[in-house]
Design a protein around this motif. Sequence first.
Motif, short mmCIF file in Angstrom:
data_model
loop_
_atom_site.label_atom_id
_atom_site.label_comp_id
_atom_site.label_asym_id
_atom_site.label_seq_id
_atom_site.Cartn_x
_atom_site.Cartn_y
_atom_site.Cartn_z
N LYS A 121 32.53 69.71 59.16
CA LYS A 121 31.61 69.49 60.28
C LYS A 121 31.89 68.15 60.95
O LYS A 121 31.92 68.04 62.18
N LYS A 122 32.11 67.12 60.13
CA LYS A 122 32.39 65.79 60.67
C LYS A 122 33.65 65.81 61.53
O LYS A 122 33.70 65.24 62.62
N GLN A 123 34.68 66.50 61.03
CA GLN A 123 35.93 66.60 61.77
C GLN A 123 35.71 67.36 63.08
O GLN A 123 36.13 66.91 64.14
N ALA A 124 35.06 68.51 63.02
CA ALA A 124 34.83 69.33 64.21
C ALA A 124 34.03 68.56 65.26
O ALA A 124 34.36 68.60 66.46
N ASP A 125 33.00 67.85 64.81
CA ASP A 125 32.18 67.07 65.75
C ASP A 125 32.99 65.96 66.41
O ASP A 125 32.88 65.72 67.62
#
Length: 190
Positions: free
Chosen positions: A104-108
Amino acid sequence: MNKKLAAALSGGAVLVLALTGCGGDDSNEKLDSWANQVCDAVQPQAKKIAAANAAIQKETSDNSTPEDVQKTDSKAFQDMSDAYKAIGAAVNKAGAPDVENGEKKQADAVKELNGISASYASLKKQVDELDTDDQAKFADGLKDIATELDKLSKSGNNALKTLEEGEVGKAMARQPSCKTATAPGQATQS
């Protein structure tokens, strides 16, 4: 009039600085490898962004013609757009960091970087459309762009901060290329 643009621009460098983490020694091989890949890709882009900032600052400080300002700003905005897009691609290519909620952190972060890239592309389009024959209109147009730029420099980079919390930030701080990425981003406001 152009000083506001230069000041707003220096805020853009803050986004790159966000990608450099700080202090720590607890090594995690997977995370270090991820951080190394990202940092190596970010470094040339950080230099590109710093150079674009410097070009705009120089052009705004030496009483240039509207044509020169337009040409310099247009190229700088394009360079910044390309750089943020490349950083987003690098974070995307590196995959999710080996931490809790890494995907999620990467995608955001990728979404945010691509959004910043699109914003600079939009500013390039706006500056390209300014009327350089009418000094007053040109100045007004630049003020509008400076306002947008100011918003851009104040918004965003929350996902980047989230990506770099905790172990990820420590891993990035251990990478030589992340340490050197901070130097060119030190913008001065005038």
